[in-house]
Design a protein around this motif. Structure first.
Motif, PDB file in Angstrom:
ATOM      1  N   ARG A 153       0.861  -1.187   0.000  1.00  0.00           N
ATOM      2  CA  ARG A 153       0.000   0.000   0.000  1.00  0.00           C
ATOM      3  C   ARG A 153       0.899   1.239   0.000  1.00  0.00           C
ATOM      4  O   ARG A 153       1.762   1.395   0.868  1.00  0.00           O
ATOM      5  CB  ARG A 153      -0.872  -0.042   1.261  1.00  0.00           C
ATOM      6  N   ILE A 154       0.687   2.105  -0.967  1.00  0.00           N
ATOM      7  CA  ILE A 154       1.536   3.300  -1.079  1.00  0.00           C
ATOM      8  C   ILE A 154       1.030   4.368  -0.113  1.00  0.00           C
ATOM      9  O   ILE A 154      -0.147   4.728  -0.134  1.00  0.00           O
ATOM     10  CB  ILE A 154       1.529   3.845  -2.527  1.00  0.00           C
ATOM     11  N   ILE A 155       1.931   4.876   0.724  1.00  0.00           N
ATOM     12  CA  ILE A 155       1.496   5.829   1.749  1.00  0.00           C
ATOM     13  C   ILE A 155       2.269   7.152   1.713  1.00  0.00           C
ATOM     14  O   ILE A 155       1.957   8.073   2.459  1.00  0.00           O
ATOM     15  CB  ILE A 155       1.621   5.227   3.165  1.00  0.00           C
ATOM     16  N   GLY A 156       3.298   7.236   0.868  1.00  0.00           N
ATOM     17  CA  GLY A 156       4.044   8.498   0.863  1.00  0.00           C
ATOM     18  C   GLY A 156       5.030   8.537  -0.281  1.00  0.00           C
ATOM     19  O   GLY A 156       5.121   7.606  -1.080  1.00  0.00           O
ATOM     20  N   ARG A 157       5.746   9.660  -0.348  1.00  0.00           N
ATOM     21  CA  ARG A 157       6.775   9.770  -1.387  1.00  0.00           C
ATOM     22  C   ARG A 157       7.994  10.506  -0.857  1.00  0.00           C
ATOM     23  O   ARG A 157       7.884  11.410  -0.022  1.00  0.00           O
ATOM     24  CB  ARG A 157       6.222  10.453  -2.630  1.00  0.00           C
ATOM     25  N   LEU A 158       9.134  10.076  -1.358  1.00  0.00           N
ATOM     26  CA  LEU A 158      10.419  10.686  -0.999  1.00  0.00           C
ATOM     27  C   LEU A 158      10.946  11.368  -2.250  1.00  0.00           C
ATOM     28  O   LEU A 158      11.063  10.730  -3.293  1.00  0.00           O
ATOM     29  CB  LEU A 158      11.392   9.593  -0.556  1.00  0.00           C
ATOM     30  N   VAL A 159      11.245  12.650  -2.147  1.00  0.00           N
ATOM     31  CA  VAL A 159      11.776  13.388  -3.292  1.00  0.00           C
ATOM     32  C   VAL A 159      13.130  13.950  -2.887  1.00  0.00           C
ATOM     33  O   VAL A 159      13.247  14.582  -1.830  1.00  0.00           O
ATOM     34  CB  VAL A 159      10.827  14.544  -3.690  1.00  0.00           C
ATOM     35  N   LEU A 160      14.138  13.703  -3.694  1.00  0.00           N
ATOM     36  CA  LEU A 160      15.469  14.256  -3.402  1.00  0.00           C
ATOM     37  C   LEU A 160      15.686  15.457  -4.311  1.00  0.00           C
ATOM     38  O   LEU A 160      15.751  15.309  -5.529  1.00  0.00           O
ATOM     39  CB  LEU A 160      16.547  13.196  -3.613  1.00  0.00           C
ATOM     40  N   ASP A 161      15.756  16.649  -3.719  1.00  0.00           N
ATOM     41  CA  ASP A 161      15.791  17.847  -4.554  1.00  0.00           C
ATOM     42  C   ASP A 161      16.957  18.782  -4.232  1.00  0.00           C
ATOM     43  O   ASP A 161      17.004  19.898  -4.699  1.00  0.00           O
ATOM     44  CB  ASP A 161      14.463  18.610  -4.423  1.00  0.00           C
ATOM     45  N   ARG A 162      17.898  18.314  -3.410  1.00  0.00           N
ATOM     46  CA  ARG A 162      19.015  19.213  -3.071  1.00  0.00           C
ATOM     47  C   ARG A 162      20.274  18.410  -2.831  1.00  0.00           C
ATOM     48  O   ARG A 162      20.265  17.472  -2.021  1.00  0.00           O
ATOM     49  CB  ARG A 162      18.641  20.019  -1.818  1.00  0.00           C
ATOM     50  N   VAL A 163      21.332  18.779  -3.545  1.00  0.00           N
ATOM     51  CA  VAL A 163      22.609  18.100  -3.297  1.00  0.00           C
ATOM     52  C   VAL A 163      23.222  18.693  -2.033  1.00  0.00           C
ATOM     53  O   VAL A 163      22.789  19.746  -1.562  1.00  0.00           O
ATOM     54  CB  VAL A 163      23.587  18.254  -4.496  1.00  0.00           C
ATOM     55  N   VAL A 164      24.217  18.008  -1.506  1.00  0.00           N
ATOM     56  CA  VAL A 164      24.824  18.507  -0.263  1.00  0.00           C
ATOM     57  C   VAL A 164      25.682  19.734  -0.554  1.00  0.00           C
ATOM     58  O   VAL A 164      26.146  19.927  -1.671  1.00  0.00           O
ATOM     59  CB  VAL A 164      25.709  17.423   0.405  1.00  0.00           C
ATOM     60  N   ASP A 165      25.889  20.573   0.457  1.00  0.00           N
ATOM     61  CA  ASP A 165      26.831  21.679   0.314  1.00  0.00           C
ATOM     62  C   ASP A 165      28.247  21.170   0.515  1.00  0.00           C
ATOM     63  O   ASP A 165      29.190  21.653  -0.087  1.00  0.00           O
ATOM     64  CB  ASP A 165      26.571  22.760   1.377  1.00  0.00           C
ATOM     65  N   ASN A 166      28.383  20.192   1.390  1.00  0.00           N
ATOM     66  CA  ASN A 166      29.710  19.691   1.710  1.00  0.00           C
ATOM     67  C   ASN A 166      29.615  18.192   1.973  1.00  0.00           C
ATOM     68  O   ASN A 166      28.907  17.758   2.887  1.00  0.00           O
ATOM     69  CB  ASN A 166      30.264  20.419   2.935  1.00  0.00           C
ATOM     70  N   PHE A 167      30.331  17.429   1.172  1.00  0.00           N
ATOM     71  CA  PHE A 167      30.227  15.966   1.244  1.00  0.00           C
ATOM     72  C   PHE A 167      30.589  15.446   2.640  1.00  0.00           C
ATOM     73  O   PHE A 167      29.894  14.611   3.213  1.00  0.00           O
ATOM     74  CB  PHE A 167      31.151  15.349   0.185  1.00  0.00           C
ATOM     75  N   PHE A 168      31.686  15.952   3.184  1.00  0.00           N
ATOM     76  CA  PHE A 168      32.128  15.434   4.481  1.00  0.00           C
ATOM     77  C   PHE A 168      31.106  15.738   5.578  1.00  0.00           C
ATOM     78  O   PHE A 168      30.687  14.860   6.330  1.00  0.00           O
ATOM     79  CB  PHE A 168      33.499  16.022   4.856  1.00  0.00           C
ATOM     80  N   ALA A 169      30.710  17.009   5.633  1.00  0.00           N
ATOM     81  CA  ALA A 169      29.835  17.439   6.728  1.00  0.00           C
ATOM     82  C   ALA A 169      28.529  16.660   6.718  1.00  0.00           C
ATOM     83  O   ALA A 169      27.986  16.325   7.771  1.00  0.00           O
ATOM     84  CB  ALA A 169      29.555  18.928   6.618  1.00  0.00           C
ATOM     85  N   GLU A 170      28.031  16.373   5.538  1.00  0.00           N
ATOM     86  CA  GLU A 170      26.705  15.770   5.460  1.00  0.00           C
ATOM     87  C   GLU A 170      26.787  14.262   5.183  1.00  0.00           C
ATOM     88  O   GLU A 170      26.452  13.438   6.027  1.00  0.00           O
ATOM     89  CB  GLU A 170      25.892  16.520   4.399  1.00  0.00           C
ATOM     90  N   THR A 171      27.302  13.888   4.013  1.00  0.00           N
ATOM     91  CA  THR A 171      27.254  12.476   3.626  1.00  0.00           C
ATOM     92  C   THR A 171      28.183  11.605   4.472  1.00  0.00           C
ATOM     93  O   THR A 171      27.863  10.472   4.804  1.00  0.00           O
ATOM     94  CB  THR A 171      27.623  12.345   2.137  1.00  0.00           C
ATOM     95  N   GLU A 172      29.360  12.142   4.793  1.00  0.00           N
ATOM     96  CA  GLU A 172      30.309  11.325   5.541  1.00  0.00           C
ATOM     97  C   GLU A 172      29.941  11.276   7.026  1.00  0.00           C
ATOM     98  O   GLU A 172      30.124  10.273   7.696  1.00  0.00           O
ATOM     99  CB  GLU A 172      31.735  11.877   5.330  1.00  0.00           C
ATOM    100  N   GLN A 173      29.418  12.380   7.529  1.00  0.00           N
ATOM    101  CA  GLN A 173      29.130  12.424   8.973  1.00  0.00           C
ATOM    102  C   GLN A 173      27.712  11.985   9.329  1.00  0.00           C
ATOM    103  O   GLN A 173      27.391  11.885  10.513  1.00  0.00           O
ATOM    104  CB  GLN A 173      29.371  13.833   9.508  1.00  0.00           C
TER     105      GLN A 173
END
Ligand code: HDE
Length: 701
Positions: free
Chosen positions: A329-349
């Motif tokens: 049953r579909i109950i929501g949606r995830l939309v990715l609309d913004r890349v990170v400003d800083n890979f380390f600060a966000e994706t790595e941490q």
């Protein structure tokens, strides 16, 4: 030589001047722009820096001085730039977006997020491979992590899943062994990011519980075309608990709006060389161009009665519940609309933790999930250096939070006042626990002997492996057989190969035969004795196939346009337009990076020089070349390989001008319906519509 030698002091921008005066002079205080553009450079303590090229020396040729606090601070910080990479899922890529509820669920869960259609919360998703190190290539044959952090009004909820709905093992106790076996061997430190080696198959062949997962990782699910074209799964059974305290079981699914798509193994091998960042570049490019990737969140909800009559244990993470048995049953949606400003600060941490759940959601006793609930918190403490990793912006809740936790490394949220314990009698006494709206653990009745043990139903290891295999199209079944053959051919110890093949007759006798033939075995080894008799007659499930759930258009996909000088302007414009109209992207590949000049004199810059862009990088190909261009390209090895690959990988190939001559000169001598003439501009739209079908599979069987 003495210190009387002339002084050489390169300036910041020229690196060539001996003139000590050639350096920034117009340096104002307070960080205002300096004459070359940016603000004045300072140390981390805020002290202004006069020279960033030379260490402080006792004379031009003298020793460096310890007193140079700028140099020491700069190098010290550099030395500490890395944090430990993740033991698993080290290579990953993340992006921001939002989650929106599309179907309210208040009957099933009290989670605030799901009480009303249209509720939105910020989200961060990170996709990853499992086995490779942080610098490994994107198209490893591997499971992909699919981790989503939802910053809800009731705290952070992390759904830390994979792109495959089952797992190798049933109990967290075996996770270190699994991971040790698949990572590089400890003595030689290779192979990198590959399961095709003795240790992995040695372990797996001794773990019949892994057989269902083996079918999945040997399928094309393990080589997705991009993160945008893959599903995600919560894997374990969780609980939804409603306001009355009633619980239902739930399994989470992320379904890509773009449909499912994978590359071929020989393409993966080429892509890893040509563009090791293929997946991260794809996500970055899609978001930056405004083509926001989107997934629907679906749930399979069921109760104790269903669980009791289901032939497998719903706490066993090596089993799934077919969508035909319990629809999603579909109950929501995830939309990715913004890349990170800083890979380390966000994706790595970013620190995902399975134990981060919100009121209305709860765990089950799945022994894998229970173990994970310990592991993730522990791992974040190690990686991020202490208990205050929730103070890092990417990990901090976006709702109010109050507690008496204090101090520790890098503490950023430091409460004021003297009340740091509870109960206390101070007027400003700080937070108090309050059951209203709080997380409540589902009061499941628990009893049993304290033993290291697993339920009997967990012992069925082959039934769903067979169901998965039999749910695939013929092409996909061939890919599974080829993948197992490939992997086992990299195994050096014959006994390991045979021990693994001896599992296959319990899954499918044709599969066993194909792999045995592929390896050159004289006969299929005698099958292992199943620990528990498999369940017969499980129905195939179409949802388990990629090809039966592929994209319906060219949207979000990429056309490789091989061009030469002198091509027809109208045809070129029509193709570019048709791909754009379908929501796709075009990349121009040419003999030179400065591009080509059309017959009408228009200059078209190239995105890729032919040598750096094998056909595997593209979903479909157009070859638009003039007579002279055909001859020129036929003299270039890379261009010929491009044509041969496009054909061999079953791509749709649009042919304009003298493209057909080039194709023949390159060595493609058999024509088929997947090679489509583009005689006039009007042919472009029809061609792009045909490309929706992914590949011309008839060429490949
Ligand atoms: Fe993980 N896993 N895992 N895992 N896992 C980690 O946590 C672990 C498992 C998954 O993008 C680690 O932050 C144990 C299943 C993802 O940052 C670590 C067990 C599934 C990510 C860890 C499992 C996953 C991780 C390493 C067996 C799919 C990356 C670094 C009980 C449902 C998250 C870290 C990201 C990462 C432990 C099994 C998914 C060591 C002990 C099953 C997507 O804590």
């Amino acid at each position: 030589m003495t210190d009387k030698t002339p002084l050489y002091r390169p300036s910041a921008d020229t690196q060539s001047s001996n003139d000590l005066t050639d350096r920034p002079t117009d340096i104002g205080h307070g960080g205002e722009p300096h004459q070359r553009g940016g603000p004045a450079m300072t140390t981390a303590q805020g002290i202004r820096v006069d020279d960033d090229q030379n260490t402080l020396k006792a004379g031009a040729r003298g020793p460096a001085l310890l007193e140079d606090f700028h140099f020491r601070e700069k190098i010290f910080h550099f030395d500490h730039e890395r944090i430990p990479e993740r033991v698993v899922h080290a290579r990953g890529y993340g992006a921001h977006g939002y989650f929106e509820t599309t179907d309210a669920l208040s009957d099933l869960t009290s989670a605030h997020l799901f009480q009303e259609k249209g509720r939105r919360v910020p989200a961060f998703a990170r996709f990853s491979t499992v086995a490779g190190n942080k610098g490994s290539f994107d198209l490893a044959r591997d499971v992909r992590g699919f981790a989503v952090k939802l910053y809800t009004e009731e705290g952070n909820w992390d759904i830390v899943g994979n792109n495959i709905p089952v797992f190798f093992i049933q109990d967290a106790m075996k996770f270190p062994d699994l991971v040790h076996s698949v990572k590089e061997a400890p003595d030689r430190a290779f192979p990198q990011a590959q399961s095709a080696h003795d240790n992995f198959w040695d372990f797996i062949s001794l773990m019949p519980q892994a057989m269902h997962m083996v079918m999945w990782i040997m399928s094309d699910r393990a080589i997705p075309r991009s993160f945008r074209f893959m599903e995600g799964f919560g894997v374990h059974t969780f609980r939804f608990v409603n306001a009355e305290g009633k619980s239902h079981f739930v399994k989470f699914h992320w379904k890509p709006k773009q449909g499912l798509q994978s590359v071929l193994w020989p393409e993966a091998v080429k892509i890893n060389g040509a563009d090791p960042d293929f997946h991260r570049r794809d996500l970055w490019d899609a978001i930056q161009s405004g083509d926001y990737p989107e997934w629907e969140l679906g749930v399979q909800v069921f109760d104790e009665d269903f669980a009791d009559q289901f032939p497998f244990d719903i706490l066993d993470a090596t089993k799934l519940i077919p969508e035909e048995d319990v629809p999603v049953r579909i109950i929501g949606r995830l939309v990715l609309d913004r890349v990170v400003d800083n890979f380390f600060a966000e994706t790595e941490q970013v620190a995902f933790c399975t134990q981060n759940i919100v009121p209305g959601v709860d765990f089950t006793n799945d022994p894998l999930l229970q173990g994970r609930n310990f592991s993730y918190l522990d791992t974040q403490t190690k990686r991020l250096g202490g208990p205050n990793f929730t103070h890092i912006p990417i990990n901090a809740p976006k709702c109010p939070f109050h507690h008496f936790q204090q101090d520790g490394h890098m503490a950023m949220h430091n409460p004021k006042g003297r009340a740091n314990y509870e109960p206390n009698g101070w007027a400003e006494g700080g937070p108090r626990a309050d059951p209203d709206g709080a997380f409540q653990h589902y009061p499941e009745m628990v009893e049993g002997e304290k033993r290291k043990i697993r339920p009997e139903l967990f012992a069925d290891h082959y039934s769903q492996a067979r169901q998965f295999y039999q749910s695939q199209t013929e092409v996909e079944q061939d890919h599974i057989a080829n993948a197992i053959t490939f992997e086992l051919s990299k195994v050096e110890t014959p006994g390991i190969r045979e021990r693994l093949v001896a599992h296959l007759p319990n899954i499918d006798t044709d599969l066993a035969q194909k792999v045995a033939d592929g390896l050159g075995l004289i006969e299929v080894p005698k099958a292992h004795n199943p620990a528990r008799a498999p369940v017969e007659g499980l129905n195939p499930s179409d949802k388990l196939s990629i090809l039966k759930n592929g994209p319906e258009s060219f949207a979000g996909r990429k056309m490789g346009l091989l061009l030469s000088d002198g091509v027809d302007d109208a045809l070129l414009d029509a193709i570019m337009e048709a791909v754009k109209d379908a929501g796709g992207m075009v990349e121009v590949v040419a003999p030179h990076i400065y591009g080509i000049t059309t017959a009408g004199g228009k200059e078209v810059p190239a995105d890729q020089k032919i040598d750096g862009a094998p056909a595997a990088l593209y979903d479909a190909i157009v070859m638009l070349v003039s007579d002279d261009g055909a001859k020129q390209l036929a003299g270039m090895h890379a261009a010929k390989t491009f044509a041969l690959d496009a054909f061999a990988f079953g791509k749709f190939i649009g042919i304009g001008d003298a493209g057909m001559d080039f194709l023949k000169m390159a060595g493609v001598d058999s024509m088929d319906d997947g090679i489509i003439p583009l005689d006039q501009p009007d042919d472009a739209t029809g061609f792009v519509e045909t490309c929706a079908k992914l590949r011309f599979w008839e060429r490949m069987v």
